[in-house]
Design an enzyme around this catalytic site. Sequence first.
Site, mmCIF file in Angstrom:
data_model
loop_
_atom_site.group_PDB
_atom_site.id
_atom_site.type_symbol
_atom_site.label_atom_id
_atom_site.label_comp_id
_atom_site.label_asym_id
_atom_site.label_seq_id
_atom_site.Cartn_x
_atom_site.Cartn_y
_atom_site.Cartn_z
ATOM 1 C CD GLU A 22 -3.676 -2.286 7.365
ATOM 2 O OE1 GLU A 22 -2.571 -2.564 6.890
ATOM 3 O OE2 GLU A 22 -4.271 -1.219 7.115
ATOM 4 C CE LYS A 27 -0.213 3.286 4.775
ATOM 5 N NZ LYS A 27 -0.147 3.420 6.232
ATOM 6 C CD GLU A 86 -2.937 5.632 6.723
ATOM 7 O OE1 GLU A 86 -2.885 5.622 5.483
ATOM 8 O OE2 GLU A 86 -2.038 5.156 7.451
ATOM 9 N N GLY A 136 2.358 2.388 10.816
ATOM 10 C CA GLY A 136 3.360 3.442 10.683
ATOM 11 C C GLY A 136 4.094 3.779 11.975
ATOM 12 C CG HIS A 167 -5.938 2.112 5.181
ATOM 13 N ND1 HIS A 167 -5.523 3.061 6.086
ATOM 14 C CD2 HIS A 167 -4.926 1.227 5.063
ATOM 15 C CE1 HIS A 167 -4.296 2.750 6.488
ATOM 16 N NE2 HIS A 167 -3.912 1.638 5.879
ATOM 17 C CB SER A 221 4.815 -1.736 12.153
ATOM 18 O OG SER A 221 4.480 -0.372 12.372
ATOM 19 C CG ASN A 250 -1.704 1.225 1.422
ATOM 20 O OD1 ASN A 250 -1.774 2.070 0.524
ATOM 21 N ND2 ASN A 250 -2.326 1.369 2.590
HETATM 22 P P1 PGA Z 1 2.666 0.402 7.652
HETATM 23 O O1 PGA Z 1 1.194 0.614 7.014
HETATM 24 O O2 PGA Z 1 3.186 -0.891 7.097
HETATM 25 O O3 PGA Z 1 3.446 1.601 7.186
HETATM 26 O O4 PGA Z 1 2.487 0.342 9.124
HETATM 27 C C1 PGA Z 1 0.326 -0.476 6.837
HETATM 28 C C2 PGA Z 1 -0.960 -0.004 6.253
HETATM 29 O O5 PGA Z 1 -1.473 1.045 6.683
HETATM 30 O O6 PGA Z 1 -1.527 -0.646 5.355
#
Ligand code: PGA
Length: 243
Positions: A158, A10, A93, A164, A91, A203, A8
């Site tokens: 998640e 983003k 976010e 992150g 997601h 992560s 992803n």
């Molecule tokens: P990350 O993000 O691996 O940077 O923690 C995962 C995600 O939000 O899909």
Amino acid sequence: MRQVIAGNWKMHGRPDDVSAYAAALAAAAPPATLLICPPFLLLERFAAALAGTDIALGAQDCHWAARGAHTGDIAAPMLAQAGASHVILGHSERRADHAESNAIVRAKAQAAIAAGLTPIICVGETEAERDAGEAADIVTTQLRHSLPDGFAGLIAYEPVWAIGTGRTPGADDITAMHATIRAALAAQLGEAGRALPILYGGSVKPDNAAAILALPEVGGALVGGASLQAADFLAIAASARGH
Ligand code: PGA
């Protein structure tokens, strides 16, 4: 079943980044199904660069309508025509930045399926919800209200606090939540719910991927930051279970 390692990107990446990245992925032969989800702008370039490979392409969102007066939005049939086979929906976010409710995620999933796309529905608790002992309830409620009837696609667990941050749940917590999700899917979808892949995200890095991917009911990983460099993404994919 081969594990799915999904990247992803983003809101990262530019058109110039696509060809070298796609070439690196195409040259590898990891024991996993690779799926890359770049920003909308890069989809067609990725589709051209990955043509003839078995690497799948996904988007990070779609609208719930197939067309219409929705300035700035992208409809699922557009994504399909641009070469996407998958779309990430719900997601955390997007749930946070765009106030996406479970009902909106469900409507988007219906639109995606109608366009022939495979949705990846994200669920996960915040740190406060986990501390309050509510994580399993939150996640099963998200599943109950975000998945359309007869859903066929992937789930990504998640935990919001792991995204992150460099922090991940312990192996026991991941195992317990994936078992909870599996039971919820079976209750909701019957026999079909027993086979849907459940990805872990939050992560995932080259140095923790093997341990996470070895856990029961972990059908792969949804990788954010560590998907931006092809070498890191491929190192994660190399630790997948290939069977
Ligand atoms: P990350 O993000 O691996 O940077 O923690 C995962 C995600 O939000 O899909």
